[in-house]
Design an enzyme around this catalytic site. Structure first.
Site: not given
Length: 503
Positions: A34-35, A74, A78, A128, A130, A155, A234, A286-287, A307
């Site tokens: 995540d991130d 996010c 996903r 997660k 989301h 999140s 994240h 994810d990003n 991001k």
């Protein structure tokens, strides 16, 4: 002669894919950070990250340098991963879901989990989600093909986290994020088992669930799909006592090291259960990194911004594909997208593709035969997909039709990344050679690049072809919110939302 060679090559790919599916059905493990930025892993060049287990997968598997996510934030990212479709099709835009969101990933979308259920797979998700909560949890993973789930519905920064301990013994979460919503709940299947979450023990709980699922499935000789969607890295970061202060890279590094530890435990469980050699593992994020958090936000390495932007740092991600004896070790510079996972998994498991327009490609030839990928281009959508595409990559060239900064990518010396960088239309588009200029610093000019006019025509044709086939679904984010939809361990309690507490 050329036609005969092409036909023979296509037959070889088909035979190889069929042989994979004809053997014992392969297990599938998707590891989703995540991130996490392109430059955050040691095996992707970071000098102080402690990622021994991911580095090992990279060394013995296939490191992917041309892998992209389908969105720079996010929820849409996903949705694309699980469906093989741009979030503009499913309606998961603009932005992300919140605890009170009315919408979610539409139930008529087919996920990888639903695809594999038709092949008799056990399916489980950890971490997660989301992708919406909805009325009484109508959008949760158990309604999207997963038989088991342990995790949180949105999140972990979407709640009153400033009073929670993120690093033991008593380090509070970094910063403030009280949004007047319920404390973050942890679900096991349909039940809230903890609210608010205890961050220092969360990953250990996830690890137990994941390894138990692997061993149960292997003992039952049932093929399985595990989707491990980590909260790391994240913001705000967290870690258990075992990893706190151990990485040499501060809080971000400790959180990353804990995620890497989970990867190691999952691989060990596969090995101990005797199924490692029949398991396809795929890792990415994810990003891009949330640069506004500075040293707590990660890094995209040489790539521009992060991001919530359509620069490379927002959507190009580290990727690793691993399957001992099936995926030759090495490095691939071929283009690939998270959109390609669903059709690739369908091919190697013998599952039938959903009868809807898909935006991904079967990448069996690239992954298993060290061949060329089928992806010709990468499309870069902004957070608000309604604006249309912002950029296209063809080969190693990229054209920006629009550029805009984001608050998520602020604080860097590059002002193109900041929220103060306005929306700018480029006609003709800005074109970069990502092979020689991965940082997108030097746009090509006709004086320095005589073939620019021909390249612009190629981009225009690709853009027109793509846009002609895109259909936008109803925006699920714009359905708005209702405070009554927030998940609460004690329904109907007062004062809401502070009373929603289950220890």
């Amino acid at each position: 002669m050329a036609v005969a060679v092409a036909v023979a090559a296509a037959l070889a790919v088909a035979v190889a894919a069929l042989s994979l599916a004809a053997a014992a059905p392969p297990n599938i493990v998707l590891l989703f950070a995540d991130d996490l930025g392109y430059g955050d892993l040691s095996c992707f060049g970071h000098p102080t990250s402690s990622t021994a287990h991911l580095d090992s997968l990279s060394a013995t598997g296939l490191r992917l340098t041309g892998l992209y996510t389908a969105a720079s934030v996010c929820s849409p990212s996903r949705a694309a991963l699980l469906t093989g479709r741009y979030p503009s099709r499913s309606g998961v835009y603009p932005g992300v879901f919140y605890p009170d969101s009315r919408g979610g990933l539409p139930l008529n979308e087919t996920t990888i989990a639903e695809l594999l259920r038709t092949r008799g797979y056990a399916t489980a998700m950890v971490g997660k989600w989301h992708l919406g909560y909805g009325l009484n949890g109508s959008f949760l993973p158990l309604n999207q093909g997963f038989q088991q789930w342990l995790g949180v519905p949105y999140s972990h920064d979407q709640g009153p986290c400033q009073n929670l301990t993120c690093f033991p013994p008593d380090t509070r979460c970094f910063g403030l994020c009280d949004q007047g919503v319920v404390p973050l709940p942890v679900f096991q299947d349909w039940d809230i088992v903890e609210q608010p979450v205890t961050f220092p023990t969360l990953t250990a709980r996830y690890n137990r669930f994941s390894t138990d699922f692997i061993h149960r499935s292997a003992s039952a000789r049932q093929p399985f799909f595990l989707y491990y969607a980590s909260h790391h890295t994240h913001y705000p970061q967290f870690a258990s006592a075992h990893f706190t202060g151990k990485s040499g890279r501060g809080a971000f590094g400790d959180a990353l090291m804990e995620f890497d530890g989970s990867v190691g435990l999952i691989v060990k469980s596969l090995r101990d259960a005797g199924v490692e050699n029949n398991t396809f593992i795929f890792f990415t994020s994810d990003n891009g990194p949330e640069l506004m958090r500075m040293s707590r936000g990660g890094t995209a390495g040489l790539l521009k911004c992060g991001k919530a932007t359509t620069y490379e740092g927002g959507m190009r991600e580290p990727g690793i594909a691993y399957w001992p004896g099936k995926i030759p070790p090495g490095v691939s510079h071929e283009l690939m997208s998270t959109l390609d996972l669903l059709p690739t998994i369908a091919k190697i498991t013998g599952a039938e593709l959903p009868r809807v327009p898909l935006d991904g490609y079967d990448m069996s030839n690239m992954l298993f035969n060290s061949g060329q990928g089928r992806r010709r281009s990468v499309i870069y959508y902004p957070i608000s997909a309604k604006r249309g595409l912002f950029a296209i990559r063809l080969g190693h060239y990229k054209a920006h039709y629009y550029t805009q900064g984001s608050i998520k990518s602020g604080t860097t010396p590059d002002h193109d990344c900041h929220f103060t960088a306005p929306l700018i239309k480029h006609d003709p588009p800005l074109v970069f050679d990502l092979e020689t200029d991965p940082s997108e610093n030097y746009p090509l000019t006709s004086a320095g690049f005589p073939g620019l006019a021909d390249l612009l025509r190629d981009f225009a044709a690709e853009k027109a072809s793509f846009e002609a086939g895109m259909q936008f679904g109803e925006s699920q984010i714009e359905l708005g919110g209702d405070p009554k939809l927030q998940p609460c361990a004690v329904p109907g309690c007062t004062p809401h939302p502070s009373c929603c507490v289950k220890r």
